[in-house]
Write a protein that holds these residues in place. Sequence first.
Motif: not given
Length: 390
Positions: A81-92
């Motif tokens: 579930i949080p895998q995308s959370h960290f990916a999109y923190v990284n985008v920012l």
Amino acid sequence: MIRDDAEALRTAAELAEEFRPGASGRDARRELPRAELDRLTATGLLAVTVPAEHGGADVSAVTLAEVFRLLASADASLAQIPQSHFAYVNVLRQQGSPEQRAFFFAEVLGGRRFGNAQSEAGTRHLQDIRTRLVAADDGSYRLTGVKNYSTGALFADWIPVLARADDDLLHVAYVPADAPGLTVTDDWDGMGQRTTASGTVELADVVVPAAHVVPHHLTFTGPQLHGALAQLLHAAIDAGIAAGALAEAADFVTTRSRPWFESGYETAAEDPLLIQRFGELALRHRAADALLATAARAVDTARGDLDDDSAAEASIAVAAAKAYTGSAALEIADALFEVSGTRAALDGLNLHRHWRDARTHTLHDPARWKIQHLGRYVLNGTRPPRHGLL
């Protein structure tokens, strides 16, 4: 707040032990882990990659990979579930403006979660993104499209949406989960990772302020680690599934399995043929963990001195880890039944959840293409492409 790498690892280990006992039941009942995800969020673990200058722990890739491996060894759905959370923190972190980073990192530190609205079904291929981000006269945007496999969206406060703007370039729009025109449907019915709620996100003329739109296409104009970091976490989930399946197999054989009558031993755990097989599986498990750690170190090294060569080495190391951990998870989860015997096949024991999770998760992207890039890199020195999946 988690302050450093050591605290992040301790917290992840404690949560894994807390979540493990209920994982099988949640899977069998398709019971979404809302309480567990809230518990995970409350520890501050979802904020550990916020940069130090914004108040975060800014943990290493080695630590983040181990956090995911630990969580996945207990519950592969919850870890996904949080895998995308960290990916999109990284985008920012990579493409957000100073104002965007200040705002959204404060949101993450405050316990808000990012979801995911990225993939689309029925298009020509994975990168045929048809969701549109259309500029309006007032300087805002209108967002329209349908997203599938939207892991994390149902539990999110913000849903990052991958879309093409008027110039056909990729952008990420960070949309509040309660935005008018946005609908999240829990229609995921996969055989594995049953409780990720990886359903459908529909966007019908959703208004997005320009301040919430990030030019993601710029990520791939130079050396980048976006794909390497995202894929590293996928590899960590596979390594965790392998670890969880091996531990469950060992527990079953030592507590429930009967010895084969020809062995001459009193317990199954004394059978030399089973001992041999467990040794082979342990080698696979250890090799998977070693490749994961090597890949994570390569990402950290590239972060410290990012150029075309270091970025390529990180992507190749992650590709190797992802290809290997996936196959290890599948082999060990399948071998669980081979070493445990007929009783292990009882549906009520739900031991098949490890294989179902591994088989489902390893379908995210094909290992055969990662191996192709490995071969080209070794044989011809060809750097892997910059498309976010390596």
